[in-house]
Design a protein around this motif. Structure first.
Motif, short mmCIF file in Angstrom:
data_model
loop_
_atom_site.label_atom_id
_atom_site.label_comp_id
_atom_site.label_asym_id
_atom_site.label_seq_id
_atom_site.Cartn_x
_atom_site.Cartn_y
_atom_site.Cartn_z
N VAL A 76 12.06 7.84 -4.91
CA VAL A 76 11.61 6.57 -5.46
C VAL A 76 10.33 6.77 -6.28
CG1 VAL A 76 10.59 4.37 -4.83
CG2 VAL A 76 12.73 5.12 -3.78
N ARG A 77 9.45 7.59 -5.76
CA ARG A 77 8.19 7.78 -6.43
C ARG A 77 8.38 8.37 -7.82
NH1 ARG A 77 4.53 10.46 -2.65
NH2 ARG A 77 5.89 12.24 -3.05
N ASP A 78 9.42 9.17 -7.94
CA ASP A 78 9.63 9.81 -9.22
C ASP A 78 10.57 9.03 -10.13
OD1 ASP A 78 7.97 11.74 -8.34
OD2 ASP A 78 9.58 12.98 -7.49
N ASN A 79 11.09 7.95 -9.60
CA ASN A 79 12.02 7.14 -10.40
C ASN A 79 11.25 6.45 -11.51
OD1 ASN A 79 13.59 5.00 -11.37
ND2 ASN A 79 14.78 4.96 -9.47
N PRO A 80 11.57 6.71 -12.77
CA PRO A 80 10.79 6.13 -13.87
C PRO A 80 10.85 4.60 -13.88
CG PRO A 80 12.64 7.47 -14.68
CD PRO A 80 12.63 7.62 -13.21
N ALA A 81 11.97 4.03 -13.50
CA ALA A 81 12.08 2.57 -13.50
C ALA A 81 11.09 1.98 -12.51
CB ALA A 81 13.50 2.14 -13.12
N VAL A 82 10.99 2.64 -11.36
CA VAL A 82 10.08 2.14 -10.35
C VAL A 82 8.64 2.29 -10.81
CG1 VAL A 82 9.29 2.43 -7.97
CG2 VAL A 82 11.71 2.71 -8.54
N VAL A 83 8.36 3.40 -11.40
CA VAL A 83 7.01 3.63 -11.89
C VAL A 83 6.65 2.57 -12.91
CG1 VAL A 83 5.51 5.21 -13.17
CG2 VAL A 83 7.09 6.10 -11.43
N ALA A 84 7.56 2.29 -13.79
CA ALA A 84 7.29 1.30 -14.83
C ALA A 84 7.12 -0.08 -14.24
CB ALA A 84 8.43 1.31 -15.85
N ALA A 85 8.01 -0.42 -13.32
CA ALA A 85 8.02 -1.79 -12.83
C ALA A 85 6.92 -2.04 -11.82
CB ALA A 85 9.37 -2.09 -12.17
N TYR A 86 6.56 -1.02 -11.09
CA TYR A 86 5.80 -1.33 -9.90
C TYR A 86 4.54 -0.48 -9.75
CZ TYR A 86 4.84 -2.19 -5.00
OH TYR A 86 4.25 -2.53 -3.82
N LEU A 87 4.73 0.80 -9.75
CA LEU A 87 3.61 1.64 -9.36
C LEU A 87 2.54 1.68 -10.44
CD1 LEU A 87 5.67 4.48 -7.73
CD2 LEU A 87 4.50 2.57 -6.63
N GLY A 88 2.97 1.57 -11.67
CA GLY A 88 2.02 1.64 -12.76
C GLY A 88 1.38 3.02 -12.76
N VAL A 89 0.11 3.02 -13.08
CA VAL A 89 -0.62 4.28 -13.02
C VAL A 89 -0.59 4.73 -11.56
CG1 VAL A 89 -2.70 5.33 -13.99
CG2 VAL A 89 -2.19 2.88 -14.39
N ASP A 115 0.84 -1.19 0.00
CA ASP A 115 0.00 0.00 0.00
C ASP A 115 0.87 1.24 0.00
OD1 ASP A 115 -1.51 2.27 1.11
OD2 ASP A 115 -3.14 0.79 1.15
N MET A 116 0.81 1.96 -1.12
CA MET A 116 1.74 3.09 -1.29
C MET A 116 1.47 4.22 -0.31
SD MET A 116 4.14 2.54 -3.13
CE MET A 116 4.11 0.83 -2.74
N ARG A 117 0.20 4.34 0.11
CA ARG A 117 -0.09 5.41 1.04
C ARG A 117 0.66 5.15 2.36
NH1 ARG A 117 -4.36 7.14 4.53
NH2 ARG A 117 -5.18 5.02 4.54
N VAL A 118 0.66 3.88 2.77
CA VAL A 118 1.39 3.53 3.99
C VAL A 118 2.88 3.71 3.79
CG1 VAL A 118 1.93 1.66 5.58
CG2 VAL A 118 -0.40 1.91 4.72
N VAL A 119 3.36 3.17 2.69
CA VAL A 119 4.81 3.19 2.47
C VAL A 119 5.32 4.62 2.39
CG1 VAL A 119 6.65 2.56 0.88
CG2 VAL A 119 4.78 0.97 1.31
N MET A 120 4.62 5.40 1.58
CA MET A 120 5.08 6.78 1.41
C MET A 120 4.87 7.57 2.69
SD MET A 120 6.29 6.91 -1.56
CE MET A 120 6.36 5.71 -2.86
N GLY A 121 3.87 7.16 3.46
CA GLY A 121 3.54 7.90 4.66
C GLY A 121 4.51 7.69 5.81
N VAL A 122 5.10 6.54 5.94
CA VAL A 122 5.91 6.32 7.15
C VAL A 122 7.41 6.14 6.90
CG1 VAL A 122 4.04 5.30 8.48
CG2 VAL A 122 5.56 3.83 7.18
#
Ligand SMILES: Nc1ncnc2c1ncn2[C@@H]1O[C@H](COP(=O)(O)OP(=O)(O)OP(=O)(O)O)[C@@H](O)[C@H]1O
Ligand SMILES: Nc1ncnc2c1ncn2[C@@H]1O[C@H](COP(=O)(O)OP(=O)(O)OP(=O)(O)O)[C@@H](O)[C@H]1O
Ligand SMILES: CC(C)C[C@H](N)C(=O)O
Ligand SMILES: [Mg+2]
Ligand SMILES: [Mg+2]
Lengths: 336, 318, 237, 386, 388
Positions: free
Chosen positions: B299-312, B271-278
């Protein structure tokens, strides 16, 4: 005291166990062949343990009695067919085969039915009550006692005189080693049955159902598997194989059928199942054959009275090296 | 609970305003009977008991745990591929990545469940090597499990005392004869366990068997049990799974409080809200490889991470 | 007539009453979402519908037939299939065998092959791992197997208990898309989700379960707009 | 009431099971009250041999006092096995092996058939030696086998039990079926100089055994309510997690094994002494399984329960004598029926795991330590001190 | 004088065994004491006990004795209205580990003043000390292990010849009559089997060329049979009881063994013949007991009571009981009195003259050989002459 003890031990030690390496060497091949034939009986009985264990996580102690009932079934078929105890009467090959098949069917049905009754009367009520696992074990033991004693009351404490349809005759002979007709029949027929059972459980839909119930009964139900039917099927299948084993036993063993004749064999068969990896059908086969053969070697090496000790030592040694048996449990365990 | 509910009402799980304050729910009977001042004093005691001899401010930022080129193969499958990262004292490190990236496997390597095929795990600059699992726990790594695993038949309190026992030294003979140390440790263990239950907010059900607790309580009980071993590092494997957003908020504040009490936290969470939050920092794995390492914002702005994981971008991610 | 109709259902675990007088209906073709806090009884409801726990009071009917006392496996044959909480992956079976178990009650070989393809398309990871043992999969991978397996059954009524649990964000999106898709293809869905925002926005109707009782039921968008629900379950204080 | 999660419980729907109510009642007594009940019960237990009256007496079939001794001896065994099976959850089907070792050590050290040629060790020496030997054999057996899980352990221990018997069968110095006669007994004489402990008088044996039981109950209770007991239960519940929570699982399993072994050895010595004869016949798998049955029947994990189980398994057959084969038939059927009607055992298991449990729970939760199937809170909640 | 000249083929299973002419059964001694006595017995409420196997292992051997005992008590009570003795029966199941339990019961039953038993050597050994401590007199009609008398038990009396007498007789028969050169001695693991096997081996000397062991309860003997076959002995002596002997003999014959088989009193029962199937035919049996064919009245009464022929040790059991009953008839009321009475007893019984030495052994004791012929056990030779 220690001194006293040590002294005495030193004096007696040489007589405690005698090794006979020469005998082992001389009898190696005949031991192997004999062990394979005997081991295939273990394997057939072991499958019953493994199947039930796999599905219910229950060491079905009463399985040895399921076996014995089959043996009585085969025996009484022989009697019904007019065979007499004592020296073998020679009948033609065709009636012999027909009679053996008949006895096999009777034994398998007898064992299968008793296994089914056991399931219905003893285990099902416990499942309904969500009893802890150990309780099943105690019930199994109770059932084992009860059947044994019922047989004792019925047939008495002496073995039925052995009836042999055919006398062991060497079919192949090389050196001192001989392979008898009985050994060949027993080994080939058991192997055939084992392959069929393995294919049934591994390939067919019902077989998959058995495995599903074994691994997660609730989810299996969610997939449309009828748990009760699968459990019954398991008992019947295991029972029938024990019945077949019983016929081979009656053919091969020069002693009559006895009410508690399954007890030690049952323990050995369960040992074989564990040896191969319990819950694993091929493991049961492997374990059974290995146990049969190694026991025979042990018997040559140390003498007949050490046969059973050898079996258990083998078990401990193998489990120390491979804690879940040679082939491992086929029922995967959840990860940490 | 009353038998009839006149009005459908929604219980609002309280989100404590002050993240460092203990929760308003889940208090033990004793505390419920206390006056305000007594409670304040009591909570100070709780905080004390939860983190007994921890010098909170010492060595913050030093490397506590280090993975050096850890590789783990299962047959042909490389679950971890030369993974290296470090965990610093006093931080909350997030470990994220797609399903099957190797996060749980990382925990398993750190806690001795699996041995790395190659590479090293070092705690306070000592390699864990082939230490037994229980030794590793005593060295200071404790964890929770992705699929909850409690001692079902024990009460919540007992579960936590088992954790506390990791620090106890009573021998079998000592227990047999009830030597003074036994008494001391028993008292200390029970008190600490109770404090921990209060700390995670489930003290009101200390006497319930673990298996009968609701899912959320079970997750928190796992955390309390892990904390009881007085770990240097607390590893949480998807603690928020199965929580609704409100419950997740509670959890986030709990994780912060744990850190504030001087523990270092390693957190796996989807859950990104949790991860980013704490979290203070995040390590991202994909296919067993580390693909990113940095602050949440990086990390949130890392394009590789966005592509691999966060998606939209997830709508929950604030 | 509703496809699934639960009337006055109570369920006990031993002495604990986990559900009290729950009534809910699911119409053919609907997506219905059940939300509630931990321990509210959502999973218990699902298990009761599937027949894994007996009711102590009330009744369940499916497609007009009273199935209150029907065995679980027969319910599957009537067309009710569930992806359970905790996934229920068979640990000793391979991914393929696990998926196969989904069509235990099915006979149409061709349709099954097509469905395999569909599941693999959805979760390419499963195709890669086709002969890995279920027990060694990662949490998320197991979740994929569980959902894929439920899809393989092609049920009339699909029960999904927290399908998004343990899945990475990109899959969560996908799961919800699939739910909508299969629903459009005619499958009725009863969904339990903690991700209430997502779930409700895809659903037709929703129920709120609190400590074993239904406290609210209305159209999904109404629930979404309800301030109390928002505060308690959507995390938007 | 506090917000959020929780369930209602409906106290009206299900009556509490009997054992549960007894336990709840017991746990809500104060310490003093408990002692006031315990002491008369203990006195009564000691006086049992004097109550050789109709419903209790096993005569004319079996000597009543010896029946009591045998029940007590099985109780002792069950208590030992309970540590292994009930506490640590190790399914030991070869427990009879330790019993046998105890008996054989006693025989070898005192019988004139012994290869030690007329040894005359005092019984007071025999007991510690026998216990030490069984403990050592516990370590020897445990070390390779206790790494195994669950039912693998069961079959290996079964094998071990059989091996002890087969060794007794096969090793000449152990005299197989012929056995050892005239095994030593505890010292002590009556006023007239005749020995206190004889084969025919059950009373002293019974009292001695009951005393052992009480001492062991206290000691085991101490262990139970310590980190050792908690570790055992944790191992039983989930061994992997126990280890990951810092419990040296292997070491604690060995301890359980060794304690069980020592008690088994002790009961072996008692058995050998009273019967005065030891051979290879009483140590078979069936006997071992009877031991397990006593534990499970009584309620695996519950000390008092297993004593009760032992009483049932030993005393009932003595009380209602049947022809041997019918006796076993009845016994088997009784096991099945009993287990169907009481799957949890006569007294279900719920031991206390915290030394300060009563106080701790009282103070912190406002309820006595829970023993029920669910929360103690609800039971107490009705009383409403919250 | 032996009868080696007669070398006919016997009807038995062996091809090369010499045929042996049967001796006639001895008649009833005219002065034999009978339980009825003079009919003037006077006693209180007293009882005697039979302790031995009844339904346990080798049950037939125990029943043979028990029925002899019963017959004696019945005849006594019928003839002596003033002394009605109760017979208490205790089933030791024939096993040394069960015996102590029942013996304890017997000892604790104060009305029992004398015991007939125990039947087997192993169990006798296990409980001898208890009887000695309790001062309860025992007369065993069948336990034959010589060492039993060497324990210093003051209450032990043996009503027949022991194995030190039986063994040389067996050895002489095997050597002189069967003319065997190579003999395999197979023993079970009982006190009796081991003791007798050792004595027989000793008496056979160099002829005993192989030794095998079996266990109580064993039913499967392929290892032993294989070992024997490979040695090709002329004769096999089995030292043990019939439950193991029957399947062993059957499996031996099944395997094609054609030599002579000899077994002792423990095997001498129709149950052996029955259980061994056809294989029992021609097996030689030794026994320190007399054929009862000559005791016509006894045989008739026994058959009326037990519904079968008297067999091994039925007359011996009868004799032992008679001795105890005679003591009770005299009005003896205590165990010490009974013990003293038996110690000094002297008199003729059906089977032999009874007079015990300090160890509790008799001096004059017969040994007979028997043979299984047409499914029946028939007497063959009185061996007491051959060895003495
Ligand atoms: N014992 C094993 N045998 C074979 N493969 C394994 C084993 N354990 C893990 N794997 C594989 O290793 C990979 C990493 O698994 P891991 O559980 O670490 O993933 P994860 O990052 O925790 O994923 P998730 O978020 O889904 O929980 C997965 O693909 C899994 O299938
Ligand atoms: N096997 C069980 N035995 C006893 N109580 C149980 C059992 N399973 C569930 N409960 C209780 O029943 C209640 C409802 O549980 P349920 O699992 O249905 O909740 P849920 O709404 O699915 O919660 P979650 O969001 O945590 O999955 C809880 O209080 C739980 O403690
Ligand atoms: C009844 C007899 C065969 C007993 C045997 N003579 C023995 O000493 O044990
Ligand atoms: Mg994971
Ligand atoms: Mg749920």
């Amino acid at each position: 005291m220690t001194y006293h003890l040590a002294l005495t031990l030193a004096q007696t030690e040489s007589h405690w166990i005698d090794f006979n390496v020469g005998l082992l060497r001389d009898e190696f091949w005949s031991n192997t062949i004999d062990g394979l034939a005997y081991g295939s009986i273990y394997a057939l009985v072991a499958i019953g343990y493994t199947l039930v264990y796999g599905v219910l996580r229950l060491i079905n102690f009463a399985h040895s009695e399921v076996f014995v009932v089959g043996a009585f079934g085969a025996y009484f078929t022989f009697v019904g067919l007019g065979y007499q105890p004592g020296p073998t009467s020679d009948s033609g090959i065709v009636p012999l085969i027909v009679n053996l098949l008949l006895a096999g069917i009777v034994a398998m049905v007898a064992s299968g039915v008793i296994a089914l009754i056991l399931e219905r009367v003893a285990y099902r009520p416990l499942r309904k009550r969500n009893a802890p696992r150990l309780v099943f074990l105690i019930t199994a033991i109770g059932a084992s006692f009860a059947i044994q004693q019922a047989l004792l009351i019925w047939r008495g404490g002496n073995p039925e005189p052995a009836i042999r349809l055919l006398r062991p005759q060497a079919v192949f002979e090389f050196g001192t080693t001989r392979i008898t007709n009985i050994q060949i029949i027993v080994f080939v027929a058991s192997l055939l049955l084992l392959v069929v059972a393995d294919a049934f459980v591994g390939r067919t839909r019902l077989g998959r159902g058995i495995r599903a119930v074994a691994q997660d009964p609730d989810t299996a139900a969610l997939m449309g598997v009828n748990k009760e039917r699968v459990i019954m099927l398991t008992f019947v299948l295991g029972g029938a194989l024990a019945g077949a084993a019983a016929l081979f036993y009656v053919m091969q063993i020069p002693q009559g059928v006895l009410y508690n004749g399954g007890f030690l064999l049952g323990i050995k068969a369960f040992t074989a199942a564990v040896l191969g990896g319990i819950g694993n059908l091929r493991g049961a086969l492997l374990g059974g054959l290995l146990l049969g053969v190694v026991e025979n070697y042990g018997q040559s090496l140390f003498g007949g009275e050490w046969r059973d000790v050898v079996a258990f030592v083998l078990l401990i040694v193998i489990l120390m090296v491979r804690p879940t048996g040679i082939l491992g449990e086929s029922l995967g365990k959840a990860r940490v | 609970m009353s038998d009839t509910r006149p009005e459908p009402e929604v219980d609002t799980p309280a989100v404590p305003p002050d993240p460092a304050a203990p929760p308003a729910e889940g208090l033990s009977a004793e505390v419920l009977q206390m006056s305000e001042e007594e409670r304040a004093a009591h909570f100070a005691d709780v905080a004390e008991a939860v983190a007994p001899d921890r010098e909170i401010a010492v060595g913050v930022g030093e490397t506590l745990l280090e993975l050096r080129d850890v590789t783990l193969r299962f047959g042909g499958l490389t679950a971890l591929d030369s993974v290296s990262f470090e965990l610093r004292r006093g931080e909350i490190l997030g470990l994220i990545g797609p399903n099957g990236a190797g996060k749980t496997t990382c925990f398993n390597v750190m806690t001795g469940v699996y041995r790395p095929t190659s590479g090293q795990v070092r705690l306070e600059d000592r390699p864990l090597g082939r230490l037994k699992r229980h030794r590793i726990t005593r060295y200071g790594i404790a964890r929770t499990f992705q699929n909850i695993r409690l001692f079902d038949e024990m009460t919540a309190l007992e579960n936590v005392v088992v954790g506390a026992d990791a620090r106890h030294r009573t021998s079998v003979v000592g227990a047999l004869c009830r030597l003074p140390r036994h008494w001391r440790e028993e008292r200390e263990g029970v008190e600490r366990a109770m404090a921990l239950l209060e700390f995670v907010g489930i003290a009101d059900r200390a006497a319930d068997r673990a298996k009968n607790l609701p899912y959320g309580y079970q997750r928190r009980l796992e955390i309390a049990r892990a904390l009881a071993t007085e770990p240097k590092i607390l590893c949480l494997d998807e603690p928020a799974a199965g929580f609704n957003p409100a419950e997740k908020d509670d959890l986030m504040s709990l994780i912060r409080r744990i850190r504030d009490d001087g523990y270092t936290v390693l957190l796996i969470e989807h859950d990104m809200r949790v991860v980013m939050g704490v979290t203070d920092r995040i390590v991202v794995l994909e296919f067993g490889k580390k693909i990113a390492d940095g602050t949440p914002a990086e990390v949130r702005d890392n394009p590789a991470v966005v592509a691999a994981y966060l998606g939209v971008p997830d709508d929950g991610a604030a | 007539m509703a496809l699934l109709e639960i009337a006055g259902m109570s369920v006990h675990y031993g002495r604990i009453e986990a559900l009290r007088d729950v009534s809910l209906t699911v119409e053919e073709g609907e997506i219905v979402t059940l939300i509630g806090a931990n321990g509210a009884g959502k999973t218990t409801t699902m298990r009761a519908v599937s027949g894994l726990i007996p009711l102590s009071r009330g009744s369940i009917s499916f497609n007009g037939e009273d199935i209150t006392r029907l065995r679980a496996d027969l319910r599957v044959r009537r067309g009710i299939c569930q992806s359970p909480e905790g996934r229920g992956v068979f640990p000793g079976m391979t991914v393929r065998e696990n998926l196969d178990m989904g069509c235990y009650a099915r006979k149409d070989r061709k349709g099954i092959d097509a469905d395999f393809e569909r599941v693999f398309e959805l979760f390419p990871r499963l195709k890669e791992r086709i002969s890995q043992q279920g027990g060694t999969l990662s949490g998320g991978e197991q979740q994929m197997v569980a959902i894929g397996r439920a899809l393989m059954a092609r049920p009339r009524l699909l029960l999904l208990d927290e399908p998004s649990m343990g899945l990475a964000p990109q899959f969560i999106q996908q799961i919800f898309a699939i739910i909508t898709e299969i629903n459009q293809q005619g499958t009725t869905v009863l969904l339990v989700e903690q991700n209430a925002q997502q779930a409700l926005s895809r659903a037709h109707r929703g129920y709120v379960l609190e400590t074993g009782s239904v406290t609210r039921s209305s159209a999904a968008n109404e629930l979404l707009a309800d301030p109390a629900v928002k505060e308690a379950y959507l995390g938007i204080a | 009431m506090s917000a959020g999660v929780g369930t209602q419980r409906d106290p009206g729907t299900a009556r509490q099971p009997f054992g549960q109510r007894v336990r709840d009642w017991w746990n809500s007594r104060s310490r003093a009250e408990q002692w006031m009940i315990t002491i008369p019960v203990v006195v009564l237990v000691y006086l049992l041999p004097m109550l050789n009256v109709f419903p209790l007496s096993t005569e004319p079939w079996t000597d009543y006092e010896l029946a009591l001794f045998n029940a007590a001896r099985l109780g002792l065994i069950a208590l030992g096995l309970n540590v292994v099976l009930g506490q640590a959850g190790l399914l030991d089907l070869g427990y009879v092996g330790f019993f046998a070792i105890g008996a054989y050590v006693a025989a070898i050290m005192t019988s004139r058939d012994s290869f030690l040629h007329n040894p005359h060790y005092s019984w007071l020496v025999v007991v510690p030696v026998a216990m030490a030997v069984t403990m050592i054999s516990g370590v020897l057996i445990g070390t390779p086998t206790l790494r195994l899980r669950g039912d693998y352990l069961a079959i290996v221990t079964l094998g071990f039990g059989e091996m002890v018997r087969l060794l007794a069968d096969n090793l000449d110095p152990l005299r197989g079926n012929r056995g050892f006669q005239d095994v030593g007994r505890p010292p002590g004489t009556h006023a007239d100089g005749s020995p206190l402990f004889t084969q025919t008088d059950g009373k002293p044996w019974y009292w001695l055994t009951v005393t052992f039981i009480i001492v062991i109950l206290l000691l085991i209770g101490n262990l139970e309510r310590s980190r050792v007991g908690r570790a055992w239960v944790a191992i039983r519940e989930d061994e992997d997690v126990a280890e990951l929570m810092g419990i040296p699982t292997f070491r604690f399993k060995i301890w359980a094994f060794v304690m069980g072994a020592a008690i088994g050895g002790l009961s072996g010595v008692l058995y050998a002494g009273q019967v005065g004869f030891v051979n290879n016949q009483r140590f078979d798998v069936v006997t071992s399984i009877l031991f397990v049955a006593a534990v499970v029947l009584g309620g695996s994990g519950n000390k008092v329960g297993v004593l009760l189980g032992a009483l049932v398994i030993s005393y009932l057959p003595d009380r209602f004598q049947l022809a041997p084969q019918y006796r076993f038939l009845a016994f088997g059927l009784a096991l099945i029926v009993l287990m169907i009607f009481r799957p949890q055992g006569l007294l279900g298991a719920r031991q206390r795991l915290l030394a300060r449990g009563r106080d701790a729970y009282k103070r912190l939760v406002g309820a006595p330590e829970p023993v029920s199937a669910d929360s103690a809170l609800t039971e107490q909640g009705k009383g409403g001190d919250r | 004088t032996d009868k080696t000249g007669e070398n006919k083929q016997s009807g038995g299973g062996q091809a090369n065994a010499p045929a042996i002419k049967a001796d006639p059964a001895p008649p009833l001694p005219t002065d034999a004491a009978l339980p009825a006595g003079d009919g003037k017995g006077k006693c209180g409420k007293v009882s005697i006990a039979y302790i031995g196997t009844i339904a346990g292992a080798s049950a037939a051997l125990g029943l043979n004795i028990l029925n002899g005992v019963k017959l004696a008590v019945k005849e006594h009570n019928a003839a002596n209205p003033g002394c009605q003795v109760t017979l208490k029966q205790f089933d030791s199941e024939g096993s040394p580990d069960k015996a102590p339990g029942v013996v304890t019961q017997a000892i604790n039953d104060k009305s029992i003043l004398g015991v007939v038993g125990l039947a087997f050597s192993g169990e006798s050994k296990a409980v001898g000390k208890a009887f000695n401590d309790a001062g309860l007199v025992t007369v065993t009609p069948s336990a034959t292990n010589p060492n039993l008398a060497k324990n210093g038990w003051k209450t032990f009396f043996r009503g027949l010849g022991n194995d030190a007498v039986q063994a040389p007789a067996v050895a002489a028969f095997i050597g002189d009559q069967l003319k065997a050169k190579k003999v395999c001695v197979v023993r079970d693991d009982s006190e009796y089997g081991i003791g007798l096997a050792d004595l027989v081996t000793q008496s056979l000397g160099s002829k005993a060329s192989c030794q095998q062991k079996v266990k109580t309860g064993q039913k499967e003997f392929s290892a032993v049979v294989g070992a024997i076959s490979s040695q090709k002995p002329d004769a096999v002596f089995y030292s043990g009881y019939y439950p193991e002997a029957a399947p062993l003999v059957q499996q031996l014959r099944d395997d094609g063994f054609e030599g002579s088989i000899v077994a002792p009193d423990g095997v001498r029962d129709d149950e052996f013949v029955k259980n061994a199937g056809g294989s029992a035919e021609g097996v030689y049996l030794s026994c320190p007991c007399l054929p009862s064919a000559g005791f016509t009245k006894f045989t008739k009464d026994y058959k009326a009571l037990a519904n079968r022929e008297p067999s091994t040790y039925s007359p011996e059991g009868y004799d032992a009981t008679t001795i105890l009953l005679k003591g009770l008839d005299k009005g003896l009321k205590t165990r010490p009195a009974m013990l003293n009475y038996v110690k000094n007893y002297q008199g003729q019984g059906l089977t032999k003259q009874f007079k015990w030495n300090a160890d509790g052994e008799l001096t004059q004791t017969p040994v007979w050989m028997y043979e299984v012929k047409d499914g029946k056990i028939v007497q063959l030779k009185d061996m007491s002459k051959a060895t003495s």
